[in-house]
Design an enzyme around this catalytic site. Structure first.
Site, mmCIF file in Angstrom:
data_model
loop_
_atom_site.group_PDB
_atom_site.id
_atom_site.type_symbol
_atom_site.label_atom_id
_atom_site.label_comp_id
_atom_site.label_asym_id
_atom_site.label_seq_id
_atom_site.Cartn_x
_atom_site.Cartn_y
_atom_site.Cartn_z
ATOM 1 N N LYS A 1 44.340 37.655 38.381
ATOM 2 C CA LYS A 1 43.461 38.266 39.389
ATOM 3 C C LYS A 1 42.607 37.136 39.974
ATOM 4 O O LYS A 1 41.805 36.543 39.262
ATOM 5 C CB LYS A 1 42.586 39.330 38.713
ATOM 6 C CG LYS A 1 41.519 39.935 39.605
ATOM 7 C CD LYS A 1 40.788 41.070 38.880
ATOM 8 C CE LYS A 1 39.641 41.613 39.738
ATOM 9 N NZ LYS A 1 38.992 42.777 39.143
ATOM 10 N N ARG B 1 25.438 35.209 44.907
ATOM 11 C CA ARG B 1 25.822 35.621 43.545
ATOM 12 C C ARG B 1 25.707 34.419 42.600
ATOM 13 O O ARG B 1 26.567 34.183 41.754
ATOM 14 C CB ARG B 1 27.244 36.184 43.517
ATOM 15 C CG ARG B 1 27.465 37.166 42.371
ATOM 16 C CD ARG B 1 28.934 37.447 42.106
ATOM 17 N NE ARG B 1 29.082 38.537 41.162
ATOM 18 C CZ ARG B 1 30.077 38.651 40.312
ATOM 19 N NH1 ARG B 1 31.033 37.734 40.276
ATOM 20 N NH2 ARG B 1 30.159 39.669 39.496
ATOM 21 N N ASP C 1 39.163 40.566 32.636
ATOM 22 C CA ASP C 1 38.408 40.171 33.834
ATOM 23 C C ASP C 1 37.421 39.060 33.495
ATOM 24 O O ASP C 1 37.531 38.369 32.470
ATOM 25 C CB ASP C 1 37.722 41.424 34.429
ATOM 26 C CG ASP C 1 37.469 41.317 35.921
ATOM 27 O OD1 ASP C 1 36.525 40.595 36.308
ATOM 28 O OD2 ASP C 1 38.205 41.941 36.723
ATOM 29 N N ASP C 2 36.431 38.901 34.328
ATOM 30 C CA ASP C 2 35.409 37.861 34.252
ATOM 31 C C ASP C 2 34.765 37.800 32.854
ATOM 32 O O ASP C 2 34.659 38.816 32.164
ATOM 33 C CB ASP C 2 34.337 38.233 35.299
ATOM 34 C CG ASP C 2 33.470 37.064 35.679
ATOM 35 O OD1 ASP C 2 33.555 36.005 35.039
ATOM 36 O OD2 ASP C 2 32.701 37.223 36.650
ATOM 37 N N TRP D 1 30.581 44.956 51.830
ATOM 38 C CA TRP D 1 31.002 45.021 50.433
ATOM 39 C C TRP D 1 30.906 46.473 49.936
ATOM 40 O O TRP D 1 29.923 47.164 50.198
ATOM 41 C CB TRP D 1 30.112 44.109 49.560
ATOM 42 C CG TRP D 1 30.439 44.223 48.115
ATOM 43 C CD1 TRP D 1 31.483 43.642 47.475
ATOM 44 C CD2 TRP D 1 29.743 45.000 47.140
ATOM 45 N NE1 TRP D 1 31.491 44.001 46.150
ATOM 46 C CE2 TRP D 1 30.433 44.835 45.911
ATOM 47 C CE3 TRP D 1 28.613 45.822 47.177
ATOM 48 C CZ2 TRP D 1 30.022 45.458 44.730
ATOM 49 C CZ3 TRP D 1 28.207 46.437 46.005
ATOM 50 C CH2 TRP D 1 28.911 46.253 44.800
ATOM 51 N N ASP E 1 39.770 35.918 42.247
ATOM 52 C CA ASP E 1 38.558 36.462 42.867
ATOM 53 C C ASP E 1 37.902 35.419 43.774
ATOM 54 O O ASP E 1 38.193 34.223 43.671
ATOM 55 C CB ASP E 1 37.590 36.876 41.748
ATOM 56 C CG ASP E 1 36.716 38.056 42.131
ATOM 57 O OD1 ASP E 1 36.622 38.351 43.337
ATOM 58 O OD2 ASP E 1 36.125 38.672 41.225
ATOM 59 N N ASP F 1 35.552 46.953 45.636
ATOM 60 C CA ASP F 1 34.783 47.080 44.391
ATOM 61 C C ASP F 1 34.231 48.489 44.236
ATOM 62 O O ASP F 1 33.751 48.859 43.170
ATOM 63 C CB ASP F 1 33.622 46.079 44.376
ATOM 64 C CG ASP F 1 33.994 44.802 43.636
ATOM 65 O OD1 ASP F 1 35.103 44.733 43.083
ATOM 66 O OD2 ASP F 1 33.163 43.869 43.617
HETATM 67 C C1 DGJ Z 1 34.326 41.053 41.851
HETATM 68 C C2 DGJ Z 1 35.595 41.810 41.653
HETATM 69 O O1 DGJ Z 1 35.921 42.542 42.780
HETATM 70 C C3 DGJ Z 1 35.459 42.694 40.418
HETATM 71 O O2 DGJ Z 1 36.585 43.488 40.262
HETATM 72 C C4 DGJ Z 1 35.243 41.811 39.237
HETATM 73 O O3 DGJ Z 1 36.378 41.030 39.010
HETATM 74 C C5 DGJ Z 1 34.032 40.936 39.444
HETATM 75 N N1 DGJ Z 1 34.061 40.238 40.688
HETATM 76 C C6 DGJ Z 1 33.885 39.950 38.333
HETATM 77 O O4 DGJ Z 1 32.883 39.060 38.523
#
Ligand code: DGJ
Length: 732
Positions: A468, A434, A354-355, A187, A470, A540
């Site tokens: 997006k 997570r 996003d989230d 990661w 994820d 990330d």
């Molecule tokens: C992992 C993603 O790669 C990030 O860009 C972001 O969206 C976070 N998750 C949100 O939890």
């Protein structure tokens, strides 16, 4: 024409063919893959390499080894475990009567044109004794020099046949030395290029993580014959498995010095039993070859991906502002509308929330709650998603939204409603990662839920035009409450088929929506998933220095237009490193440019720079996103410099990116020779993306011939740490 080098890259030299043997040619514009099969005998690979004008000599060519040391199975195109075969096979079955061996023989084949560019070849193999059938399906893409191979297994035995191992392809090559380039990572440090000389024995690159299988190692590889892969010469093969689940790539140098590349689904804990008439279909192995080094391999794959793999591969991508690093979970409506205002003022074209926007009983204010409850959080966003989407549109932008529909937090209504949907191994503890669990996509009810999640989110507003997607954990302690006790081995395969089933349904209903393949960044960078997506989140890790290496490796196989590359703040949130804004923009502009920050933090000169850079990118992006990438100098070299040039298909325009990643010295310049230009054309050189819009580079504003730029080259005045230049060349 792609050069006229006639170096022999023969995989195997054929033994004399029997009179009734068939020669099967899978050919593209510049590549030949030649097989021969005698009904009732083995299917053999004769050759895979530069296109041959005449293949009739294979009928009387020499056998390279003695029959008693390397028998007829030693050069099979798709060897099964059985007969005198000691290497890692492509196929391992246990037949209905318990017999563990299989001996495949050629039966017949057919070939047909799919269209003017594509030819499909299906070769039918069958066990010598059992009614166990293997169809090898090749699709040859003429203009792109790509050949895909997949395999379909079925049988007519009385009882179940267990498939313990079924590869997508098995390629045998012959050279003195083999150099494998593969991509290791983790990661925030994905796709670290490693090249090694193969030694006798087996080198394995694999994933057993189920989800995010490309993060630790990618299934894509390069294989160079006799010397390390170079950019513009030499025999280079590339393979990439179009599969989002567990995979295994084996590179076996045998006792005769042949290399056998076996690639496909990872057989680990994945035995699948099939009744008569059931089919098992493998993913495609995407293969290409060039005798002009790895740059041409890249062009082949990029052209193929833009034409046949990526969604909307012929349309330039918008500039994005994604809210994650600018707001994380900490926002309300005002924070988001302010971000939209600011993004619009920067000329951003797509705002992505996003989230953190969902969950009420278990609000998503951190990563510990809410996943699975895909209703808008009324406290944070009282007017809903529709309001924000309309707001973005009213500011001249499009709107996108984040989801992670394969996952569930224990703290969610979904986890309480459907604990049986969670991937689980009998009574063993669930192991959160997570703070979340994986939903069991082998279960059709879960597939429906994931589809409906996407569908319902899209129904929140007709103005959602980007999603997006994820996926932030692996699969562990796997098992399914849906699959029967004797079917648990299907889990890994069925999970991915379930995922693809959902993707199919989504794409059928929403063909126009842009979808980003996120998966924690870099976790699902494979042609299997990309087929349903427009782009992938490269990592990330948004630190530009690290991105140079990550993007470089990704772009060997996957096009720049699909590489989401965002400028983030300094110090960088993942690494703490401070880099100039220009350097950060220059790196992000090599892919699909976006921003990943709170735009209010860009003030004064930085604000002006970002504004101009975004405007400039819009001008340059047709070349970057739709042109050809020529690598000049690798960030993996130790010299502290790297550079690339993107050239438009008509060779009338090019964009050069050059970076100094360390301090050299005050007087040092960086000498580069360009590639891909038309030597007969003249190009006006302009340095662009400078802080004040000007340039003190002496070459700025001068006209150079393509020949000069490629043979004599340029001397760029960068030597300071984290300095960079962007040059725009236009035909005069
Ligand atoms: C992992 C993603 O790669 C990030 O860009 C972001 O969206 C976070 N998750 C949100 O939890």
């Amino acid at each position: 024409m792609k050069g006229n080098k006639t170096l022999m890259t023969v995989a195997m030299v054929s033994m004399a063919l029997a009179a009734n043997a068939a020669q099967i040619k899978v050919e593209t514009g510049d590549v030949s893959l030649i097989m021969d099969g005698e009904p009732g005998g083995a299917l053999n690979l004769c050759y895979f390499g530069e296109k041959l004008a005449n293949t009739s000599e294979f009928a009387y060519a020499w056998h390279i080894t003695q029959p008693d040391t390397q028998d007829e199975y030693g050069r099979q195109l798709y060897p099964a475990y059985g007969g005198r075969f000691f290497l890692n096979p492509a196929l391992k079955l246990t037949h209905a009567d318990g017999v563990m061996t299989t001996e495949l023989v050629y039966r017949s084949h057919e070939q047909k044109a799919i269209d003017a560019n594509r030819t499909e070849t299906v070769v039918h193999l069958q066990d010598k004794i059992y009614d166990a059938r293997v169809d090898l399906r090749f699709v040859a893409y003429n203009d792109e020099d790509v050949i895909t191979q997949s395999v379909i297994f079925s049988h007519g035995e009385k009882g179940e046949v267990t498939v313990e191992n079924i590869a997508s392809s098995y390629i045998t090559l012959k050279a003195h030395d083999y150099y494998l380039t593969h991509f290791h990572g983790t990661w925030a440090r994905e796709m670290q290029l490693t090249e090694e000389k193969l030694t006798p024995g087996v080198k394995v690159v694999e994933s057993k993580k189920g989800v995010r299988t490309a993060q630790s190692d990618n299934s894509a590889f390069l294989l160079s014959l006799d010397a390390p892969a170079s950019e513009y010469s030499g025999d280079v093969y590339a393979g990439a498995l179009a599969w989002t689940g567990n995979y295994k790539m084996q590179f076996e140098v045998d006792e005769a010095g042949l290399l056998h590349i076996v690639g496909g689904i990872n057989p680990f804990a994945s035995a699948i039993s099939l009744s008569a008439g059931e089919e098992l279909v493998t993913p495609e192995m995407v293969l290409t070859y060039s005798n002009n080094g790895r740059s041409e391999v890249t062009h082949n794959l990029h052209d193929w991906a833009r034409r046949y793999n990526l969604a909307h591969g012929d349309e330039v991508r918008p500039v994005v502002l994604n809210s994650w690093e600018g707001a994380y979970f900490d926002f309300d409506e005002k924070v988001i509308t302010d971000m939209i205002d600011d993004a619009a003022a920067f000329g951003v074209e797509m705002f992505v929330l996003d989230d953190g926007w969902f969950g009420n009983k278990f609000p998503r204010n951190g990563d510990n709650a809410g996943l699975g409850d895909w209703q808008v959080n009324k406290k944070k966003l009282p007017q809903g998603i529709g309001y924000l989407a309309d707001y973005a549109v009213s500011k001249g932008m499009k709107f996108g939204i984040w989801i992670e529909p394969e996952m569930v937090n224990p703290d969610s209504e979904l986890a309480r409603r459907h604990p049986e949907w969670i991937v689980q191994s009998g009574k063993r503890d669930l192991l959160p990662m997570r703070n979340q669990h994986l939903l069991d996509l082998s279960n059709p009810e879960v597939q429906d839920f994931v589809f409906e999640t996407f569908d319902n989110v899209l129904k929140m507003s007709p103005n959602i035009s980007y999603v997006k997607w994820d996926a932030n954990r692996h699969a562990d302690n796997v098992g399914s409450t849906y699959l029967a006790a004797d079917e648990q081995g299907r889990f890994w395969y069925d999970y991915i088929c379930g995922l693809y089933n959902v993707y199919e349904r989504i794409r059928a209903k929403y063909p126009d929506v842009l979808i980003q393949l996120c998966s924690s960044g870099g976790g699902r960078v494979d042609f299997g998933a990309l087929k349903y997506h427009d782009e992938f989140w490269a990592s990330d890790n948004t630190n530009a220095l690290d991105r140079l290496k990550i993007q470089y490796s990704e772009n060997i196989f996957f096009p720049a237009m699909a590489t989401a590359a965002h400028v983030s703040t300094s110090p960088n949130h993942q690494t703490g490193m401070m880099l100039p804004l220009k350097f950060r923009f220059d790196v992000a502009m090599m892919g699909r440019l976006g921003m990943e920050l709170q735009p209010k933090q860009l003030e004064g000169d930085e604000r002006t720079f970002a504004l101009n850079a975004i405007e400039l990118y819009k001008e340059l992006r047709p070349v970057i996103q739709l042109g050809d990438l020529y690598r000049i100098d690798s960030p993996y070299d130790e010299d502290g410099y790297c550079s690339d040039v993107y050239v438009s298909k008509d060779r009338r325009e090019a964009v050069v990116f050059a970076f100094s990643t360390t301090y050299h010295n005050r007087t040092q310049s960086y000498d580069i020779k360009l590639h891909g230009l038309d030597p007969a054309k003249n190009y006006l050189l302009k340095e662009v993306n400078t802080p004040d819009g000007g340039s003190w580079y002496p070459g700025n504003g001068k006209v150079y011939s393509g020949e000069f730029l490629m043979k004599a080259g340029l001397s760029l005045p960068i030597g300071g740490a984290f300095t960079s230049m962007v040059l725009h060349l236009t035909e005069q």
